[in-house]
Design an enzyme around this catalytic site. Structure first.
Site, mmCIF file in Angstrom:
data_model
loop_
_atom_site.group_PDB
_atom_site.id
_atom_site.type_symbol
_atom_site.label_atom_id
_atom_site.label_comp_id
_atom_site.label_asym_id
_atom_site.label_seq_id
_atom_site.Cartn_x
_atom_site.Cartn_y
_atom_site.Cartn_z
ATOM 1 C CE LYS A 13 -2.234 0.280 3.820
ATOM 2 N NZ LYS A 13 -1.569 1.321 4.606
ATOM 3 N NE ARG A 88 -4.303 0.456 10.543
ATOM 4 C CZ ARG A 88 -3.094 0.851 10.196
ATOM 5 N NH1 ARG A 88 -2.937 1.930 9.461
ATOM 6 N NH2 ARG A 88 -2.044 0.163 10.542
ATOM 7 N NE ARG A 127 6.282 -2.426 6.433
ATOM 8 C CZ ARG A 127 4.977 -2.270 6.557
ATOM 9 N NH1 ARG A 127 4.220 -2.131 5.486
ATOM 10 N NH2 ARG A 127 4.424 -2.273 7.743
ATOM 11 N NE ARG A 166 6.302 0.232 11.105
ATOM 12 C CZ ARG A 166 5.099 0.267 10.566
ATOM 13 N NH1 ARG A 166 4.965 0.668 9.307
ATOM 14 N NH2 ARG A 166 4.037 -0.106 11.239
ATOM 15 N NE ARG A 178 1.175 -3.400 12.060
ATOM 16 C CZ ARG A 178 2.439 -3.622 11.650
ATOM 17 N NH1 ARG A 178 3.226 -4.431 12.324
ATOM 18 N NH2 ARG A 178 2.901 -3.030 10.582
HETATM 19 P P1 AMP Z 1 1.071 1.619 9.941
HETATM 20 O O1 AMP Z 1 2.339 2.380 9.724
HETATM 21 O O2 AMP Z 1 -0.027 2.071 9.024
HETATM 22 O O3 AMP Z 1 1.274 0.137 9.944
HETATM 23 O O4 AMP Z 1 0.569 2.017 11.414
HETATM 24 C C1 AMP Z 1 1.343 1.689 12.541
HETATM 25 C C2 AMP Z 1 0.502 1.742 13.778
HETATM 26 O O5 AMP Z 1 -0.024 3.074 13.970
HETATM 27 C C3 AMP Z 1 -0.739 0.853 13.796
HETATM 28 O O6 AMP Z 1 -0.444 -0.479 14.137
HETATM 29 C C4 AMP Z 1 -1.592 1.552 14.845
HETATM 30 O O7 AMP Z 1 -1.130 1.286 16.153
HETATM 31 C C5 AMP Z 1 -1.319 3.019 14.546
HETATM 32 N N1 AMP Z 1 -2.287 3.537 13.561
HETATM 33 C C6 AMP Z 1 -2.065 3.803 12.254
HETATM 34 N N2 AMP Z 1 -3.185 4.240 11.655
HETATM 35 C C7 AMP Z 1 -4.148 4.247 12.608
HETATM 36 C C8 AMP Z 1 -5.531 4.583 12.620
HETATM 37 N N3 AMP Z 1 -6.166 5.013 11.521
HETATM 38 N N4 AMP Z 1 -6.214 4.458 13.781
HETATM 39 C C9 AMP Z 1 -5.602 4.026 14.905
HETATM 40 N N5 AMP Z 1 -4.305 3.673 14.970
HETATM 41 C C10 AMP Z 1 -3.577 3.783 13.836
#
Ligand code: AMP
Length: 223
Positions: A13, A88, A127, A166, A178
C-alpha cells in the site's frame, strides 16, 4: 483529487501510494508515519500513541480521528490528498465520510489492494525504512524494491540512505493483531472498505504480482 488507499499491512500500500501520489501531485498522508514522527519527536501525542503501536493495537479514535481531520485542513491539502492508514475501522470511516459530506468535499477514488494474510505477513517482515524519505520503499524479500548494498551494508535503493526495520514489523504477535484488525468484516478495516463500497466506486487491485504489474493495473484503472 481526494483519494483513500486501503490494503492489509504488507500489501504494498505504501509503495503504490507513493506512485499514486506522484501521478496526482497530492500529499501522501500516512497515519502511521504521523504517529512515528511524533514518537521520535517525543511529543505528547507520540507518548500516548507509542504503547498502542508497539502492541499492534489501534491508537484510540478520540486521538486519531481529530488528528487526521485537522491534518486534512492544512494548506497543502487544499488541492487534494492521498490518505493511507485511515480509516482503519468502521467508526473512523463513518467519521471521515460525515466530515467530508459536511465540508462538501468529494471522495474521488477509493483504492483497495487485495492480498492474502500469509503473503502480507511475509512482506511485512522484509520491509525496511529509509532514514531520508518514507516514500523510498525497500523490502529484502521483493526483488523490485530490494535494498542496495554499500560496504557490505544494506542501504536505501533510491538514495543510499540508512535503513532500519520497524519493531512492530518484526513482532509476529503485533503483526497478527494488525491483520486481525484489517481483515475484520464486522468493525475493522474490511468493514470500513465495505462501508465505502456502499457509497462510492472502490477500485480493487490484486496485490500479488510484482510492484510494476500492480502499479500498471492501478494506474490504468485510475485512468
Ligand atoms: P502503519 O504504519 O499504518 O502500519 O501504522 C502503525 C501503527 O499506527 C498501527 O499499528 C496503529 O497502532 C497506529 N495507527 C495507524 N493508523 C491508525 C488509525 N487510523 N487508527 C488508529 N491507529 C492507527
Amino acid at each position: 483529487m481526494n483519494i483513500l488507499i486501503f490494503g492489509p499491512n504488507g500489501s504494498g500500500k505504501g509503495t503504490q501510494g507513493a506512485i499514486v501520489q506522484k501521478k496526482f501531485g497530492v500529499p501522501h498522508i500516512e497515519t502511521g508515519v504521523i504517529f512515528r514522527e511524533n514518537i521520535s519527536g517525543g511529543t505528547e501525542l507520540g507518548i500516548k500513541a507509542k504503547g498502542y503501536i508497539d502492541k499492534g493495537e489501534l491508537v484510540p479514535d478520540e486521538i486519531t480521528v481529530p488528528m487526521i481531520l485537522n491534518r486534512l485542513k492544512e494548506d497543502d491539502c487544499k488541492d487534494g490528498w492521498l490518505l493511507d492508514g485511515f480509516p482503519r475501522n468502521l467508526a473512523q470511516a463513518e467519521a471521515l465520510y460525515d466530515a467530508l459530506e459536511k465540508e462538501g468535499i468529494k471522495l474521488d477514488y477509493v483504492i483497495e489492494i487485495l492480498l492474502d494474510r500469509q503473503t502480507s505477513k511475509n512482506r511485512i517482515m522484509g520491509r525496511r525504512l529509509c532514514a531520508n524519505d518514507n516514500n523510498h520503499p525497500n523490502n529484502i524479500y521483493i526483488d523490485a524494491i530490494k535494498p542496495a548494498e554499500k560496504d557490505g551494508t544494506a542501504v536505501c535503493r533510491v538514495c543510499g540512505g540508512e535503513l532500519s526495520a520497524r519493531a512492530d514489523d518484526q513482532d509476529e504477535g503485533a503483526i497478527g493483531k494488525r491483520h486481525n484488525i484489517y481483515y475484520d468484516t464486522e468493525t475493522g478495516t474490511t468493514a470500513a472498505v465495505n462501508y465505502f463500497k456502499e457509497r462510492v466506486t472502490v477500485i480493487g487491485v490484486d496485490g500479488l504480482p510484482g510492484v510494476k504489474e500492480v502499479s500498471e493495473e492501478l494506474l490504468e484503472k485510475l485512468g
